[in-house]
Design a protein around this motif. Structure first.
Motif, PDB file in Angstrom:
ATOM      1  N   ILE A 281     -13.454  33.548 -27.923  1.00 36.00           N
ATOM      2  CA  ILE A 281     -13.615  32.092 -27.921  1.00 36.00           C
ATOM      3  C   ILE A 281     -13.642  31.565 -29.352  1.00 36.00           C
ATOM      4  O   ILE A 281     -12.998  30.562 -29.681  1.00 36.00           O
ATOM      5  CB  ILE A 281     -14.910  31.691 -27.186  1.00 36.00           C
ATOM      6  N   ALA A 282     -14.377  32.251 -30.228  1.00 36.99           N
ATOM      7  CA  ALA A 282     -14.463  31.834 -31.635  1.00 36.99           C
ATOM      8  C   ALA A 282     -13.096  31.886 -32.307  1.00 36.99           C
ATOM      9  O   ALA A 282     -12.765  31.022 -33.124  1.00 36.99           O
ATOM     10  CB  ALA A 282     -15.455  32.715 -32.383  1.00 36.99           C
ATOM     11  N   ALA A 283     -12.291  32.891 -31.959  1.00 35.57           N
ATOM     12  CA  ALA A 283     -10.954  33.017 -32.552  1.00 35.57           C
ATOM     13  C   ALA A 283     -10.062  31.844 -32.161  1.00 35.57           C
ATOM     14  O   ALA A 283      -9.291  31.340 -32.984  1.00 35.57           O
ATOM     15  CB  ALA A 283     -10.311  34.331 -32.118  1.00 35.57           C
ATOM     16  N   VAL A 284     -10.180  31.397 -30.922  1.00 34.94           N
ATOM     17  CA  VAL A 284      -9.412  30.230 -30.473  1.00 34.94           C
ATOM     18  C   VAL A 284      -9.815  28.997 -31.280  1.00 34.94           C
ATOM     19  O   VAL A 284      -8.973  28.228 -31.749  1.00 34.94           O
ATOM     20  CB  VAL A 284      -9.640  29.975 -28.971  1.00 34.94           C
ATOM     21  N   ILE A 285     -11.120  28.821 -31.463  1.00 32.02           N
ATOM     22  CA  ILE A 285     -11.620  27.672 -32.219  1.00 32.02           C
ATOM     23  C   ILE A 285     -11.186  27.751 -33.675  1.00 32.02           C
ATOM     24  O   ILE A 285     -10.659  26.781 -34.240  1.00 32.02           O
ATOM     25  CB  ILE A 285     -13.158  27.609 -32.112  1.00 32.02           C
ATOM     26  N   ASN A 286     -11.379  28.906 -34.290  1.00 31.45           N
ATOM     27  CA  ASN A 286     -11.060  29.053 -35.723  1.00 31.45           C
ATOM     28  C   ASN A 286      -9.575  28.865 -36.011  1.00 31.45           C
ATOM     29  O   ASN A 286      -9.199  28.391 -37.091  1.00 31.45           O
ATOM     30  CB  ASN A 286     -11.510  30.430 -36.213  1.00 31.45           C
ATOM     31  N   ALA A 287      -8.738  29.204 -35.055  1.00 29.45           N
ATOM     32  CA  ALA A 287      -7.288  29.066 -35.262  1.00 29.45           C
ATOM     33  C   ALA A 287      -6.875  27.609 -35.446  1.00 29.45           C
ATOM     34  O   ALA A 287      -5.893  27.319 -36.131  1.00 29.45           O
ATOM     35  CB  ALA A 287      -6.535  29.678 -34.087  1.00 29.45           C
ATOM     36  N   GLU A 288      -7.635  26.680 -34.850  1.00 25.69           N
ATOM     37  CA  GLU A 288      -7.296  25.249 -34.938  1.00 25.69           C
ATOM     38  C   GLU A 288      -8.069  24.528 -36.038  1.00 25.69           C
ATOM     39  O   GLU A 288      -7.762  23.393 -36.364  1.00 25.69           O
ATOM     40  CB  GLU A 288      -7.555  24.577 -33.592  1.00 25.69           C
ATOM     41  N   MET A 289      -9.103  25.144 -36.589  1.00 23.76           N
ATOM     42  CA  MET A 289      -9.942  24.555 -37.650  1.00 23.76           C
ATOM     43  C   MET A 289     -10.391  23.132 -37.307  1.00 23.76           C
ATOM     44  O   MET A 289     -10.190  22.192 -38.080  1.00 23.76           O
ATOM     45  CB  MET A 289      -9.199  24.586 -38.987  1.00 23.76           C
ATOM     46  N   PRO A 290     -11.013  22.934 -36.153  1.00 23.90           N
ATOM     47  CA  PRO A 290     -11.427  21.583 -35.767  1.00 23.90           C
ATOM     48  C   PRO A 290     -12.661  21.118 -36.531  1.00 23.90           C
ATOM     49  O   PRO A 290     -13.427  21.920 -37.076  1.00 23.90           O
ATOM     50  CB  PRO A 290     -11.747  21.740 -34.272  1.00 23.90           C
ATOM     51  N   ASP A 291     -12.859  19.807 -36.531  1.00 22.55           N
ATOM     52  CA  ASP A 291     -14.069  19.204 -37.093  1.00 22.55           C
ATOM     53  C   ASP A 291     -15.158  19.080 -36.040  1.00 22.55           C
ATOM     54  O   ASP A 291     -16.344  19.202 -36.344  1.00 22.55           O
ATOM     55  CB  ASP A 291     -13.758  17.822 -37.667  1.00 22.55           C
TER      56      ASP A 291
END
Length: 255
Positions: free
Chosen positions: A46-56
Protein backbone atom coordinates in the motif's frame (compact mmCIF):
# COMPACT_ATOMS: atom_id res chain seq x y z
CA UNK A 1 17.89 51.77 -19.07
CA UNK A 2 19.63 48.49 -18.31
CA UNK A 3 17.95 48.32 -14.87
CA UNK A 4 14.52 48.89 -16.42
CA UNK A 5 15.15 46.07 -18.91
CA UNK A 6 16.23 43.67 -16.15
CA UNK A 7 13.20 44.56 -14.02
CA UNK A 8 10.87 44.00 -16.97
CA UNK A 9 12.54 40.67 -17.72
CA UNK A 10 12.13 39.52 -14.11
CA UNK A 11 8.46 40.49 -14.11
CA UNK A 12 7.99 38.60 -17.35
CA UNK A 13 9.63 35.49 -15.93
CA UNK A 14 7.52 35.66 -12.77
CA UNK A 15 4.39 36.12 -14.86
CA UNK A 16 5.23 33.22 -17.18
CA UNK A 17 6.00 30.97 -14.21
CA UNK A 18 2.70 32.10 -12.73
CA UNK A 19 0.57 30.55 -10.03
CA UNK A 20 0.30 27.34 -12.05
CA UNK A 21 3.44 26.19 -10.25
CA UNK A 22 1.33 25.51 -7.15
CA UNK A 23 -0.14 22.02 -7.13
CA UNK A 24 -2.05 19.80 -4.75
CA UNK A 25 -1.82 16.08 -5.44
CA UNK A 26 -4.65 14.04 -3.93
CA UNK A 27 -5.04 10.27 -3.64
CA UNK A 28 -8.11 8.35 -2.47
CA UNK A 29 -7.69 4.68 -1.60
CA UNK A 30 -9.89 2.07 0.05
CA UNK A 31 -7.12 -0.20 1.36
CA UNK A 32 -9.28 -3.11 2.62
CA UNK A 33 -7.32 -3.11 5.94
CA UNK A 34 -4.22 -3.70 3.76
CA UNK A 35 -5.41 -7.21 2.84
CA UNK A 36 -4.47 -7.85 -0.77
CA UNK A 37 -6.34 -9.96 -3.31
CA UNK A 38 -4.71 -13.07 -1.82
CA UNK A 39 -6.01 -11.98 1.61
CA UNK A 40 -2.48 -11.31 2.84
CA UNK A 41 -1.93 -8.11 4.82
CA UNK A 42 0.78 -6.13 3.02
CA UNK A 43 1.25 -2.56 4.26
CA UNK A 44 4.50 -2.03 2.29
CA UNK A 45 2.54 -2.70 -0.93
CA UNK A 46 0.00 0.00 0.00
CA UNK A 47 2.83 2.40 0.89
CA UNK A 48 4.54 1.68 -2.44
CA UNK A 49 1.38 2.65 -4.33
CA UNK A 50 1.18 5.91 -2.38
CA UNK A 51 4.89 6.74 -2.70
CA UNK A 52 4.82 6.17 -6.46
CA UNK A 53 2.39 9.11 -6.88
CA UNK A 54 4.01 11.43 -4.27
CA UNK A 55 0.66 12.90 -3.16
CA UNK A 56 0.19 15.81 -0.77
CA UNK A 57 -3.06 14.49 0.70
CA UNK A 58 -4.26 10.90 0.96
CA UNK A 59 -7.75 9.75 1.96
CA UNK A 60 -7.78 6.14 3.16
CA UNK A 61 -10.75 3.95 3.99
CA UNK A 62 -11.08 0.61 5.79
CA UNK A 63 -8.09 1.27 8.03
CA UNK A 64 -7.37 -0.95 11.05
CA UNK A 65 -5.88 0.41 14.26
CA UNK A 66 -4.35 -2.28 16.48
CA UNK A 67 -6.95 -4.92 15.63
CA UNK A 68 -6.41 -8.62 16.13
CA UNK A 69 -6.88 -9.45 12.46
CA UNK A 70 -4.10 -7.01 11.51
CA UNK A 71 -1.61 -8.24 14.07
CA UNK A 72 -2.25 -5.35 16.50
CA UNK A 73 -0.44 -2.95 14.15
CA UNK A 74 -1.55 0.67 13.97
CA UNK A 75 -1.83 0.66 10.20
CA UNK A 76 -2.08 4.41 9.71
CA UNK A 77 0.97 5.17 11.84
CA UNK A 78 2.91 2.50 9.99
CA UNK A 79 1.89 3.97 6.64
CA UNK A 80 2.91 7.41 7.92
CA UNK A 81 6.38 6.03 8.67
CA UNK A 82 6.65 4.31 5.29
CA UNK A 83 5.58 7.45 3.39
CA UNK A 84 7.12 10.15 5.59
CA UNK A 85 3.76 11.90 6.05
CA UNK A 86 1.68 13.29 8.90
CA UNK A 87 -1.45 11.32 9.80
CA UNK A 88 -4.87 11.45 11.42
CA UNK A 89 -7.19 8.51 12.17
CA UNK A 90 -10.97 8.95 12.16
CA UNK A 91 -12.32 5.96 14.08
CA UNK A 92 -15.79 4.85 13.05
CA UNK A 93 -16.04 1.97 15.53
CA UNK A 94 -14.28 -0.32 17.94
CA UNK A 95 -13.35 -3.57 16.29
CA UNK A 96 -11.49 -6.77 17.21
CA UNK A 97 -9.62 -5.27 20.14
CA UNK A 98 -8.77 -2.04 18.33
CA UNK A 99 -10.38 0.47 16.00
CA UNK A 100 -11.55 0.70 12.40
CA UNK A 101 -12.30 3.71 10.23
CA UNK A 102 -10.87 6.29 7.85
CA UNK A 103 -7.34 7.67 7.70
CA UNK A 104 -5.60 10.75 6.35
CA UNK A 105 -1.98 11.21 5.33
CA UNK A 106 -0.70 14.74 4.74
CA UNK A 107 2.61 15.88 3.29
CA UNK A 108 2.16 19.13 5.19
CA UNK A 109 1.54 19.89 8.89
CA UNK A 110 -1.97 19.32 10.21
CA UNK A 111 -3.42 22.46 11.86
CA UNK A 112 -6.77 21.03 12.96
CA UNK A 113 -8.30 17.55 13.07
CA UNK A 114 -11.71 16.15 13.95
CA UNK A 115 -13.90 13.12 13.33
CA UNK A 116 -17.48 13.52 12.11
CA UNK A 117 -19.73 10.58 13.00
CA UNK A 118 -22.34 9.92 10.32
CA UNK A 119 -25.90 8.55 10.40
CA UNK A 120 -26.37 4.85 9.72
CA UNK A 121 -29.16 2.33 10.17
CA UNK A 122 -29.64 0.43 13.43
CA UNK A 123 -27.40 -2.62 13.56
CA UNK A 124 -25.38 -1.43 10.55
CA UNK A 125 -21.65 -0.71 10.43
CA UNK A 126 -20.94 2.76 11.88
CA UNK A 127 -19.44 5.35 9.54
CA UNK A 128 -17.19 8.35 10.21
CA UNK A 129 -15.25 10.96 8.25
CA UNK A 130 -11.82 12.13 9.34
CA UNK A 131 -11.32 15.85 8.67
CA UNK A 132 -8.16 17.96 8.85
CA UNK A 133 -6.89 21.39 7.89
CA UNK A 134 -3.56 21.03 6.08
CA UNK A 135 -1.02 23.88 5.92
CA UNK A 136 -0.40 23.75 2.18
CA UNK A 137 1.96 26.47 0.83
CA UNK A 138 0.24 29.06 -1.32
CA UNK A 139 -3.04 28.69 0.60
CA UNK A 140 -4.47 29.81 3.94
CA UNK A 141 -5.09 26.13 4.59
CA UNK A 142 -7.12 23.41 2.91
CA UNK A 143 -9.84 21.44 4.65
CA UNK A 144 -9.52 17.79 3.68
CA UNK A 145 -11.84 14.89 4.49
CA UNK A 146 -11.64 11.14 4.08
CA UNK A 147 -15.07 9.51 4.02
CA UNK A 148 -16.64 6.08 3.59
CA UNK A 149 -20.38 6.04 3.02
CA UNK A 150 -22.89 3.31 3.88
CA UNK A 151 -22.58 0.09 1.88
CA UNK A 152 -26.22 -1.04 1.77
CA UNK A 153 -27.92 -1.49 -1.61
CA UNK A 154 -30.57 1.12 -0.79
CA UNK A 155 -29.55 4.80 -0.89
CA UNK A 156 -31.37 6.05 2.24
CA UNK A 157 -28.40 6.33 4.58
CA UNK A 158 -25.95 7.46 1.91
CA UNK A 159 -28.26 10.38 1.09
CA UNK A 160 -28.38 11.37 4.76
CA UNK A 161 -24.60 11.09 5.01
CA UNK A 162 -24.19 13.23 1.88
CA UNK A 163 -26.55 15.84 3.36
CA UNK A 164 -24.66 15.86 6.68
CA UNK A 165 -21.29 16.31 4.99
CA UNK A 166 -22.59 19.00 2.64
CA UNK A 167 -24.17 20.94 5.51
CA UNK A 168 -21.00 20.59 7.56
CA UNK A 169 -18.72 21.91 4.82
CA UNK A 170 -21.09 24.63 3.59
CA UNK A 171 -19.91 26.65 6.60
CA UNK A 172 -16.22 26.32 5.76
CA UNK A 173 -14.26 29.50 5.01
CA UNK A 174 -11.44 27.42 3.53
CA UNK A 175 -11.36 25.41 0.30
CA UNK A 176 -12.60 21.86 0.86
CA UNK A 177 -11.48 18.60 -0.70
CA UNK A 178 -13.44 15.48 0.17
CA UNK A 179 -12.36 12.06 -1.05
CA UNK A 180 -13.25 8.47 -0.40
CA UNK A 181 -15.34 5.43 -1.12
CA UNK A 182 -18.85 6.83 -1.55
CA UNK A 183 -20.39 3.41 -2.38
CA UNK A 184 -22.55 5.23 -4.93
CA UNK A 185 -22.72 5.36 -8.71
CA UNK A 186 -22.23 8.68 -10.56
CA UNK A 187 -25.94 8.97 -11.48
CA UNK A 188 -27.20 8.14 -7.99
CA UNK A 189 -29.12 10.37 -5.56
CA UNK A 190 -26.23 10.56 -3.04
CA UNK A 191 -23.89 11.94 -5.71
CA UNK A 192 -26.57 14.40 -6.86
CA UNK A 193 -26.84 15.53 -3.23
CA UNK A 194 -23.10 16.14 -3.02
CA UNK A 195 -23.14 18.08 -6.29
CA UNK A 196 -25.34 20.77 -4.75
CA UNK A 197 -22.17 21.98 -3.03
CA UNK A 198 -19.26 19.97 -4.45
CA UNK A 199 -17.68 19.58 -7.88
CA UNK A 200 -16.70 16.03 -8.77
CA UNK A 201 -13.23 16.62 -10.18
CA UNK A 202 -12.79 12.85 -10.54
CA UNK A 203 -15.80 12.58 -12.87
CA UNK A 204 -13.67 11.37 -15.80
CA UNK A 205 -11.52 8.98 -13.78
CA UNK A 206 -13.40 5.84 -14.75
CA UNK A 207 -14.27 2.70 -12.76
CA UNK A 208 -12.28 1.81 -9.63
CA UNK A 209 -13.95 -1.38 -8.36
CA UNK A 210 -13.31 -4.30 -8.26
CA UNK A 211 -9.57 -3.87 -8.56
CA UNK A 212 -8.83 -6.90 -10.76
CA UNK A 213 -11.30 -5.81 -13.47
CA UNK A 214 -12.90 -2.48 -12.53
CA UNK A 215 -16.50 -2.14 -13.68
CA UNK A 216 -18.02 0.57 -11.50
CA UNK A 217 -17.02 3.95 -10.08
CA UNK A 218 -17.34 4.07 -6.27
CA UNK A 219 -14.32 6.23 -5.36
CA UNK A 220 -14.40 10.02 -5.73
CA UNK A 221 -12.44 13.24 -5.21
CA UNK A 222 -14.58 16.37 -4.91
CA UNK A 223 -13.96 20.05 -4.15
CA UNK A 224 -16.03 22.87 -2.66
CA UNK A 225 -15.40 26.52 -1.80
CA UNK A 226 -12.44 26.37 -4.17
CA UNK A 227 -11.24 29.56 -5.91
CA UNK A 228 -11.79 29.83 -9.65
CA UNK A 229 -8.04 29.35 -10.14
CA UNK A 230 -8.26 25.71 -9.00
CA UNK A 231 -8.11 23.41 -12.01
CA UNK A 232 -7.86 19.63 -12.13
CA UNK A 233 -4.89 19.08 -14.44
CA UNK A 234 -4.62 15.31 -14.06
CA UNK A 235 -7.19 12.66 -13.11
CA UNK A 236 -6.65 8.92 -13.20
CA UNK A 237 -7.44 5.55 -11.69
CA UNK A 238 -4.12 3.91 -10.87
CA UNK A 239 -3.51 0.54 -12.47
CA UNK A 240 -3.02 -1.48 -9.28
CA UNK A 241 -5.01 -4.74 -9.33
CA UNK A 242 -3.54 -6.60 -6.34
CA UNK A 243 -2.84 -4.47 -3.25
CA UNK A 244 -6.55 -3.95 -2.36
CA UNK A 245 -10.02 -4.73 -3.69
CA UNK A 246 -10.31 -1.09 -4.87
CA UNK A 247 -8.00 0.79 -7.20
CA UNK A 248 -6.80 4.19 -5.98
CA UNK A 249 -7.99 7.42 -7.60
CA UNK A 250 -5.53 10.29 -8.16
CA UNK A 251 -6.08 13.97 -8.91
CA UNK A 252 -3.67 16.85 -9.43
CA UNK A 253 -5.05 20.33 -8.78
CA UNK A 254 -3.16 23.37 -10.08
CA UNK A 255 -3.72 26.88 -8.77
Amino acid sequence: MKRVFIAALLLSLISSAGISQHKIKVLSYNIHHAANMKNVIDLPAIAAVINAEMPDLVALQEVDSATGRSGKIDQLKELAKLTGMHCYFGRSMKYDGGGYGTGILSRYPIKEATTLQMPVGEGKEPRASGIIVAQIPGTKGVRFASTHLDVEDEDTWRIQEAELLSNHFSKSKLPVIIAGDFNALPDSKPIATFKKLFTDISADSGPSFPSEKPRIKLDYIMTAKAPASWKATQIKVINEPMASDHRPVFAEISF
